[in-house]
Design a protein around this motif. Structure first.
Motif, PDB file in Angstrom:
ATOM      1  N   ALA A  71       0.991  -1.214   0.140  1.00 27.32           N
ATOM      2  CA  ALA A  71       0.032   0.261   0.167  1.00 27.32           C
ATOM      3  C   ALA A  71       1.228   1.395   0.521  1.00 27.32           C
ATOM      4  N   PHE A  72       1.885   1.202   0.923  1.00 26.84           N
ATOM      5  CA  PHE A  72       3.175   2.496   0.933  1.00 26.84           C
ATOM      6  C   PHE A  72       3.790   2.741  -0.319  1.00 26.84           C
ATOM      7  N   ARG A  73       4.142   1.486  -1.304  1.00 26.51           N
ATOM      8  CA  ARG A  73       4.505   2.001  -2.584  1.00 26.51           C
ATOM      9  C   ARG A  73       3.574   2.165  -3.185  1.00 26.51           C
ATOM     10  N   ARG A  74       1.774   1.529  -3.323  1.00 28.97           N
ATOM     11  CA  ARG A  74       1.475   1.907  -4.732  1.00 28.97           C
ATOM     12  C   ARG A  74       0.880   3.957  -5.177  1.00 28.97           C
ATOM     13  N   MET A  75       0.673   4.275  -3.003  1.00 32.44           N
ATOM     14  CA  MET A  75       0.645   5.632  -3.225  1.00 32.44           C
ATOM     15  C   MET A  75       1.645   6.342  -3.652  1.00 32.44           C
ATOM     16  N   VAL A  76       3.013   5.813  -3.238  1.00 35.79           N
ATOM     17  CA  VAL A  76       4.081   7.173  -3.912  1.00 35.79           C
ATOM     18  C   VAL A  76       3.912   6.634  -5.029  1.00 35.79           C
ATOM     19  N   ALA A  77       3.581   5.429  -6.170  1.00 38.52           N
ATOM     20  CA  ALA A  77       3.683   5.521  -6.918  1.00 38.52           C
ATOM     21  C   ALA A  77       2.646   6.564  -7.976  1.00 38.52           C
ATOM     22  N   GLU A  78       1.315   6.553  -7.578  1.00 41.67           N
ATOM     23  CA  GLU A  78       0.578   7.173  -7.605  1.00 41.67           C
ATOM     24  C   GLU A  78       1.301   8.646  -7.272  1.00 41.67           C
ATOM     25  N   GLN A  79       1.659   8.829  -5.996  1.00 38.03           N
ATOM     26  CA  GLN A  79       2.718  10.182  -6.025  1.00 38.03           C
ATOM     27  C   GLN A  79       3.397  11.504  -7.566  1.00 38.03           C
ATOM     28  N   ILE A  80       4.560   9.872  -7.189  1.00 40.68           N
ATOM     29  CA  ILE A  80       5.509  10.262  -8.648  1.00 40.68           C
ATOM     30  C   ILE A  80       5.332  10.967  -9.487  1.00 40.68           C
ATOM     31  N   VAL A  81       4.080  11.018 -10.319  1.00 41.95           N
ATOM     32  CA  VAL A  81       3.884  11.752 -11.237  1.00 41.95           C
ATOM     33  C   VAL A  81       4.076  12.943 -11.764  1.00 41.95           C
TER      34      VAL A  81
END
Length: 206
Positions: A71-81
């Motif tokens: 879940a942490f990885r998914r949150m950051v992946a969504e933000q990194i753009v």
């Protein structure tokens, strides 16, 4: 970093600094430091990034193999753009006068780091006992990611993140006013790039 080391060592948490790995400065993009009237460093925080890939966000490693990692990885992946930086090693000297004000300044400096580096998001971790400090400057806690015992079992540590579009809706009134004033000064000096989310907050000049 020496000041941070003294504070973290007092609490037996110096492992969280990874001092030997970061002291050469190569992973630090910028840092804030508060000086007393004698020129001694009495508080500070550093930032890494902007990150281009989720694996560059070191905080996620604290959840490796534990509930919430995906879940942490998914949150950051969504933000990194929209751009993500990571803030680390926040501290205020235990013997400093106005230590509470210094800690509040460190929390505001995280918002300034995000603005200065031209991204939308900042990410970090916080032990639960220090959450109020970071929430005062607009940090949110992703409730869906379980706390972890970092750097050891004495602590319950959670991810925290700042969104430059929405941080003022979370920040305390006092901190929001100070952040506004400080960002206006930084923007006027040309230090802050003209990114869209600052326009949304009404802080950047057209």
């Amino acid at each position: 970093m020496d000041g941070a080391l003294r504070v973290y060592r007092h609490y037996g948490a110096e492992a969280a600094l990874e001092y030997d790995s970061v002291i050469d400065g190569r992973s630090t993009t910028l840092f804030f430091v508060a000086l007393d009237t004698d020129g001694n460093a009495v508080a500070g925080v550093r930032a890494e990034g902007p990150h281009r890939h989720v694996d560059e966000v070191h905080a996620i490693a604290d959840w490796a193999g534990r509930p919430g990692e995906a879940a942490f990885r998914r949150m950051v992946a969504e933000q990194i753009v929209d751009g993500v930086i990571e803030t680390k090693a926040g501290w205020a000297a235990r013997e400093a006068r106005d230590r509470r004000a210094l800690a509040s300044g460190v929390a505001r400096a995280i918002v300034h780091s995000i603005a200065l580096l031209g991204v939308r998001y900042g990410v970090g971790v916080s032990p639960e006992h220090a959450l109020a400090r970071y929430e005062s400057s607009g940090a949110r806690v992703p409730w869906w990611i379980p706390a972890t015992s970092y750097p050891d079992d004495r602590y319950r540590t959670v991810p925290v993140w700042w969104d430059m579009r929405t941080y003022r809706s979370v920040a305390s009134d006092a901190q929001a006013r100070l952040i506004d004033a400080e960002l206006t000064e930084l923007t006027g000096n040309g230090a802050v790039p003209p990114v869209p989310w600052l326009y949304d907050e009404g802080l950047a000049q057209a």
